[in-house]
Design an enzyme around this catalytic site. Structure first.
Site, PDB file in Angstrom:
ATOM      1  N   CYS A  31       0.838  -1.213   0.000  1.00 26.51           N
ATOM      2  CA  CYS A  31       0.000   0.000   0.000  1.00 26.51           C
ATOM      3  C   CYS A  31       0.875   1.266   0.000  1.00 26.51           C
ATOM      4  O   CYS A  31       1.557   1.532   0.990  1.00 26.51           O
ATOM      5  CB  CYS A  31      -0.898  -0.057   1.233  1.00 26.51           C
ATOM      6  N   CYS A  34       0.416   3.625   2.924  1.00 30.18           N
ATOM      7  CA  CYS A  34       0.938   2.992   4.139  1.00 30.18           C
ATOM      8  C   CYS A  34       2.452   3.178   4.230  1.00 30.18           C
ATOM      9  O   CYS A  34       2.984   3.453   5.309  1.00 30.18           O
ATOM     10  CB  CYS A  34       0.597   1.502   4.161  1.00 30.18           C
TER      11      CYS A  34
END
Length: 107
Positions: A31, A34
């Site tokens: 991600c 992230c």
């Protein structure tokens, strides 16, 4: 203090139940937002030291924890105080947002 990585559901539950202020980042290695959150978490961990525990949960490795927390998108950051969730932030935010939340619950 170093950022902790939840390796088991029980380990995270024990950390959160410890009673202190715990910031849990629910994310995944693949991600991009992230990954962008990682340096912010490192700074928060350095800035707050022992006052706040920072824990990462990989939602791919521990999907049951993500489901329990109601994580629908990543990153999701949940702040726990006294074993209970007190704030939930969805998506990547600037560091100032996280420091504001932590400061509010430390006082």
């Amino acid at each position: 203090m170093a950022i902790k990585h939840a390796e088991t559901p029980e380990g995270l539950r024990e950390e959160v139940a410890g009673g202190g202020l715990v910031l849990v980042d629910y994310g995944a290695a693949w991600c991009p937002p992230c990954r962008n959150l990682l340096p912010i978490l490192d700074e928060l961990d350095r800035d707050y030291g022992d006052a706040v525990s920072v824990v990462k949960v990989d939602c791919d490795e521990l999907p049951e924890l993500a489901a329990e927390a109601g994580v629908m998108s990543m990153p999701t950051v949940i702040v726990y105080k006294g074993g209970q969730p007190v704030e939930k932030l969805i998506g990547l935010s600037p560091k100032s947002v996280y420091t504001g939340v932590l400061s509010r619950h430390l006082s």
